[in-house]
Design an enzyme around this catalytic site. Structure first.
Site, PDB file in Angstrom:
ATOM      1  N   HIS A 242      28.890  36.974  33.550  1.00  0.00           N
ATOM      2  CA  HIS A 242      30.278  36.833  33.081  1.00  0.00           C
ATOM      3  C   HIS A 242      30.431  35.887  31.896  1.00  0.00           C
ATOM      4  O   HIS A 242      31.407  35.137  31.812  1.00  0.00           O
ATOM      5  CB  HIS A 242      31.167  36.346  34.225  1.00  0.00           C
ATOM      6  CG  HIS A 242      31.468  37.358  35.277  1.00  0.00           C
ATOM      7  ND1 HIS A 242      31.256  38.705  35.133  1.00  0.00           N
ATOM      8  CD2 HIS A 242      31.954  37.198  36.547  1.00  0.00           C
ATOM      9  CE1 HIS A 242      31.605  39.344  36.226  1.00  0.00           C
ATOM     10  NE2 HIS A 242      32.038  38.464  37.107  1.00  0.00           N
TER      11      HIS A 242
ATOM     12  N   GLU B 169      37.631  46.019  37.901  1.00  0.00           N
ATOM     13  CA  GLU B 169      37.199  45.468  36.606  1.00  0.00           C
ATOM     14  C   GLU B 169      36.786  46.597  35.647  1.00  0.00           C
ATOM     15  O   GLU B 169      35.618  46.967  35.559  1.00  0.00           O
ATOM     16  CB  GLU B 169      36.028  44.502  36.816  1.00  0.00           C
ATOM     17  CG  GLU B 169      36.340  43.334  37.745  1.00  0.00           C
ATOM     18  CD  GLU B 169      35.081  42.596  38.184  1.00  0.00           C
ATOM     19  OE1 GLU B 169      34.242  42.264  37.317  1.00  0.00           O
ATOM     20  OE2 GLU B 169      34.938  42.361  39.405  1.00  0.00           O
TER      21      GLU B 169
ATOM     22  N   HIS C 125      39.679  40.027  35.438  1.00  0.00           N
ATOM     23  CA  HIS C 125      39.121  39.853  36.770  1.00  0.00           C
ATOM     24  C   HIS C 125      40.196  39.540  37.822  1.00  0.00           C
ATOM     25  O   HIS C 125      39.990  38.715  38.713  1.00  0.00           O
ATOM     26  CB  HIS C 125      38.093  38.716  36.730  1.00  0.00           C
ATOM     27  CG  HIS C 125      36.997  38.851  37.742  1.00  0.00           C
ATOM     28  ND1 HIS C 125      37.217  38.731  39.087  1.00  0.00           N
ATOM     29  CD2 HIS C 125      35.676  39.075  37.603  1.00  0.00           C
ATOM     30  CE1 HIS C 125      36.074  38.874  39.737  1.00  0.00           C
ATOM     31  NE2 HIS C 125      35.127  39.086  38.870  1.00  0.00           N
TER      32      HIS C 125
HETATM   33  C1  G6D Z   1      30.234  37.626  42.721  1.00  0.00           C
HETATM   34  O1  G6D Z   1      28.912  39.600  42.434  1.00  0.00           O
HETATM   35  C2  G6D Z   1      30.220  39.099  42.381  1.00  0.00           C
HETATM   36  C3  G6D Z   1      30.748  39.317  41.011  1.00  0.00           C
HETATM   37  O2  G6D Z   1      30.832  40.705  40.758  1.00  0.00           O
HETATM   38  C4  G6D Z   1      32.109  38.658  40.900  1.00  0.00           C
HETATM   39  O3  G6D Z   1      32.616  38.858  39.621  1.00  0.00           O
HETATM   40  C5  G6D Z   1      31.965  37.176  41.188  1.00  0.00           C
HETATM   41  O4  G6D Z   1      31.480  37.009  42.484  1.00  0.00           O
HETATM   42  C6  G6D Z   1      33.296  36.459  41.115  1.00  0.00           C
HETATM   43  O5  G6D Z   1      29.272  36.984  41.933  1.00  0.00           O
END
Ligand code: G6D
Length: 344
Positions: free
Chosen positions: A105, A309, A175
């Site tokens: 991210h 997402e 998100h």
């Molecule tokens: C965890 O694997 C999930 C991700 O997809 C998510 O965006 C994150 O938590 C907030 O890592």
């Protein structure tokens, strides 16, 4: 239509401002210029009661401590980049390893941690940010714009634009965690999800896509005719267990801006229809949402929200058969997603 603003808090003496966009039906979307975070979306239930349908906080301190990306714009790249490295035009770029050996991210200082410039416009807010060359390990100076617009048909549209001075990679998303029960009365396990998708991307033990495009038919990933989210938590299907008992998977959408995603909560009667120009959507059912904190008074626990997402496919830079996430110098990246709220 009304757009208002008020102080939300400060980060190192820099103001964080809360913007609220309200339409003629009383629906409103609130957001802050830290991470372009959507803090609250008020929509009516079948009886006309306006309640909030996204997970969020009321203080900047809670957002500074947040590791779940509540409501945030995620970038430069949503999802994981394997090995926190990629090659482009014969050069190797090394990104921050903020999740074991991988990049997640956009790293610790991704778009969700930026204090964006903000301007109120008719029916919405426009956020801008210049991501400098080398920021987070990424090449190019990138001019970003995020526009939040609301209309009187209870449609909220997010448009994310990016223009780069060199070839780079870019794959953003929002998100937000949706919960149509209203003010987190219930979890989302009995929400019914429909997807125009017949392919999903299996993940490995580090939640990275393996590169396979798997048929959904005959699996808990078949949402073509609507299915309750709980199907992914009660199954012994290995992919749901890899995700921590639920979903944390990309799906390939086979239509474009044509009601690709439909979520309904029968109890409240609220519906959410999502349309996007993006090739995929990561469905995350907050399986890892846990910890010693409350969300507007509700103890954090799994399945309190579902993330829709919309984005390019994660780690596409390592999978040439995925739609590319390379942004060519001077071209414009444009991601548009509309969230239409209604009642059954
Ligand atoms: C965890 O694997 C999930 C991700 O997809 C998510 O965006 C994150 O938590 C907030 O890592």
């Amino acid at each position: 239509m009304n757009v208002s603003k008020k102080k939300f808090g400060e980060i190192e003496n820099r103001s964080v401002v809360l913007y609220t966009i309200t339409n003629g039906n009383g629906m409103s979307v609130s957001c802050i210029n830290y991470g372009c975070i959507i803090t609250d979306i008020q929509v009516p239930d079948k009886n006309g009661n306006l309640e909030n349908v996204v997970l969020g906080f009321d203080t900047i301190e809670e957002y500074l401590n947040d590791t779940a990306y509540f409501g945030a714009i995620v970038g430069r790249t949503a999802g994981r980049i394997k090995g926190a490295q990629f090659e482009l035009d014969g050069q190797t770029f090394t990104l921050e390893k903020n999740e074991n050996s991988n990049h997640l991210h956009g790293g610790h200082n991704g778009f969700n941690r930026v204090i964006w410039q903000a301007e109120m416009i008719e029916n919405g807010v426009v956020f801008t940010h210049v991501s400098e060359d080398g920021e987070g390990g990424y090449p190019s100076t990138l001019n970003m714009e995020v526009k939040y617009l609301l209309n009187n048909e209870n449609e909220f549209t997010i448009t994310i634009n990016g223009v780069s001075d060199k070839n780079t990679i870019l794959n953003c998303t929002n998100h937000s965690y949706f919960n149509l029960s209203g003010d987190i009365k219930r979890d989302i396990l009995n929400h019914t999800l429909s997807l125009k998708s017949d392919k999903f991307l299996p993940i490995d033990e580090k939640l990275l896509p393996t590169g396979e495009l798997a048929d959904v038919s005959g699996t808990p990933f078949d949402f073509q005719n609507g299915q309750k989210i709980v199907a992914g938590t009660e199954t012994d299907f290995s992919q749901n267990h890899l995700a921590g008992k639920g979903y944390d998977h990309p799906f390939v959408l086979h239509s474009n801006q044509d009601q690709e995603i439909y979520l309904v909560d029968e109890v409240s009667g609220r519906t959410l229809t999502v349309e996007t120009n993006q090739p995929g959507v990561v469905i995350y059912t907050s399986n890892q949402l846990d910890g010693d904190f409350k969300i507007r008074g509700v103890q954090a626990r799994p399945y309190l929200g579902i993330c829709l997402e919309t984005q390019g496919l994660p780690d596409a830079i390592h999978h040439p058969h995925f739609p590319t996430i390379v942004l060519v110098k001077g071209n414009e990246y444009t991601a548009v997603t509309t969230y239409r709220f209604g009642v059954i």
